[in-house]
Design a protein around this motif. Structure first.
Motif, PDB file in Angstrom:
ATOM      1  N   ILE A 113      25.430  35.469  63.162  1.00  0.00           N
ATOM      2  CA  ILE A 113      25.227  35.344  61.718  1.00  0.00           C
ATOM      3  C   ILE A 113      24.562  34.005  61.410  1.00  0.00           C
ATOM      4  CG2 ILE A 113      26.438  35.143  59.522  1.00  0.00           C
ATOM      5  CD1 ILE A 113      28.433  37.169  60.630  1.00  0.00           C
ATOM      6  N   LYS A 114      23.542  34.059  60.572  1.00  0.00           N
ATOM      7  CA  LYS A 114      22.848  32.836  60.175  1.00  0.00           C
ATOM      8  C   LYS A 114      23.634  32.140  59.074  1.00  0.00           C
ATOM      9  CE  LYS A 114      18.380  34.828  61.219  1.00  0.00           C
ATOM     10  NZ  LYS A 114      17.135  35.355  60.692  1.00  0.00           N
ATOM     11  N   TYR A 115      23.534  30.836  59.038  1.00  0.00           N
ATOM     12  CA  TYR A 115      24.242  30.036  58.037  1.00  0.00           C
ATOM     13  C   TYR A 115      23.395  29.868  56.786  1.00  0.00           C
ATOM     14  CZ  TYR A 115      27.578  29.058  61.718  1.00  0.00           C
ATOM     15  OH  TYR A 115      28.522  29.184  62.701  1.00  0.00           O
ATOM     16  N   THR A 116      23.267  30.961  56.028  1.00  0.00           N
ATOM     17  CA  THR A 116      22.488  30.940  54.794  1.00  0.00           C
ATOM     18  C   THR A 116      23.354  31.428  53.632  1.00  0.00           C
ATOM     19  OG1 THR A 116      21.720  33.223  55.075  1.00  0.00           O
ATOM     20  CG2 THR A 116      20.357  31.476  56.063  1.00  0.00           C
ATOM     21  N   ASN A 129      22.644  33.800  51.655  1.00  0.00           N
ATOM     22  CA  ASN A 129      22.617  35.257  51.686  1.00  0.00           C
ATOM     23  C   ASN A 129      23.694  35.806  52.625  1.00  0.00           C
ATOM     24  OD1 ASN A 129      21.562  37.821  50.990  1.00  0.00           O
ATOM     25  ND2 ASN A 129      20.386  37.850  52.894  1.00  0.00           N
ATOM     26  N   SER A 130      23.848  35.187  53.796  1.00  0.00           N
ATOM     27  CA  SER A 130      24.888  35.606  54.739  1.00  0.00           C
ATOM     28  C   SER A 130      26.272  35.391  54.137  1.00  0.00           C
ATOM     29  CB  SER A 130      24.776  34.826  56.053  1.00  0.00           C
ATOM     30  OG  SER A 130      23.571  35.110  56.705  1.00  0.00           O
ATOM     31  N   LYS A 186      27.028  38.133  51.666  1.00  0.00           N
ATOM     32  CA  LYS A 186      27.365  39.388  52.346  1.00  0.00           C
ATOM     33  C   LYS A 186      28.787  39.347  52.892  1.00  0.00           C
ATOM     34  CE  LYS A 186      22.653  40.596  53.686  1.00  0.00           C
ATOM     35  NZ  LYS A 186      21.711  40.749  54.799  1.00  0.00           N
ATOM     36  N   LEU A 187      29.191  38.219  53.471  1.00  0.00           N
ATOM     37  CA  LEU A 187      30.551  38.092  53.999  1.00  0.00           C
ATOM     38  C   LEU A 187      31.579  38.157  52.871  1.00  0.00           C
ATOM     39  CD1 LEU A 187      30.099  35.348  56.724  1.00  0.00           C
ATOM     40  CD2 LEU A 187      30.844  37.702  57.108  1.00  0.00           C
ATOM     41  N   GLU A 218      27.933  26.413  55.568  1.00  0.00           N
ATOM     42  CA  GLU A 218      28.314  26.667  56.962  1.00  0.00           C
ATOM     43  C   GLU A 218      29.830  26.723  57.118  1.00  0.00           C
ATOM     44  OE1 GLU A 218      27.745  24.748  61.421  1.00  0.00           O
ATOM     45  OE2 GLU A 218      26.502  24.024  59.781  1.00  0.00           O
ATOM     46  N   ILE A 266      31.167  29.993  55.607  1.00  0.00           N
ATOM     47  CA  ILE A 266      30.892  31.125  56.494  1.00  0.00           C
ATOM     48  C   ILE A 266      31.861  31.111  57.670  1.00  0.00           C
ATOM     49  CG2 ILE A 266      29.213  32.054  58.151  1.00  0.00           C
ATOM     50  CD1 ILE A 266      27.020  31.294  56.075  1.00  0.00           C
ATOM     51  N   LEU A 269      28.502  44.854  58.980  1.00  0.00           N
ATOM     52  CA  LEU A 269      28.810  43.433  59.107  1.00  0.00           C
ATOM     53  C   LEU A 269      30.276  43.235  59.513  1.00  0.00           C
ATOM     54  CD1 LEU A 269      27.918  40.503  58.879  1.00  0.00           C
ATOM     55  CD2 LEU A 269      28.416  40.619  56.431  1.00  0.00           C
TER      56      LEU A 269
END
Length: 97
Positions: A2-5, A7-8, A11-12, A52, A55, A79
């Protein structure tokens, strides 16, 4: 992975929310950066965490929650499966050490 953005993170955040959990960002003295109130279905994260950290906290929290995949939409199911799979492989690696 998972990217640290942002958007991520968004979603989480939908995974627990779609299963009836309330996700709150508040100030507190959290040793781990979060607190789970199971009987009230509330997850409180430290509001001072950056993207970050948020997440990482959610990746740690989600496998511990009582999540019913049937309540998730398709993208959230995918996800969620990835998060649980990664958590299981991390536990296996820790057990081997």
């Amino acid at each position: 992975m998972i990217k640290y953005t942002q958007n991520s993170l968004n979603k989480l955040e939908t995974i627990p929310e779609q299963c009836g959990y309330v996700l709150r960002y508040e100030r507190g003295t959290f040793q781990s950066g979060y607190c789970i109130l199971d009987n009230k279905k509330v997850v409180v994260l430290n509001k001072f965490l950056q993207t970050e950290g948020r997440i990482n906290a959610l990746l740690e929290i989600i496998p511990q929650l009582d999540i019913d995949p049937a309540l998730l939409d398709e993208s959230a199911k995918k996800l969620y499966a990835e998060v649980v799979e990664n958590a299981a492989s991390d536990e296996e690696e820790a057990a081997e050490d």
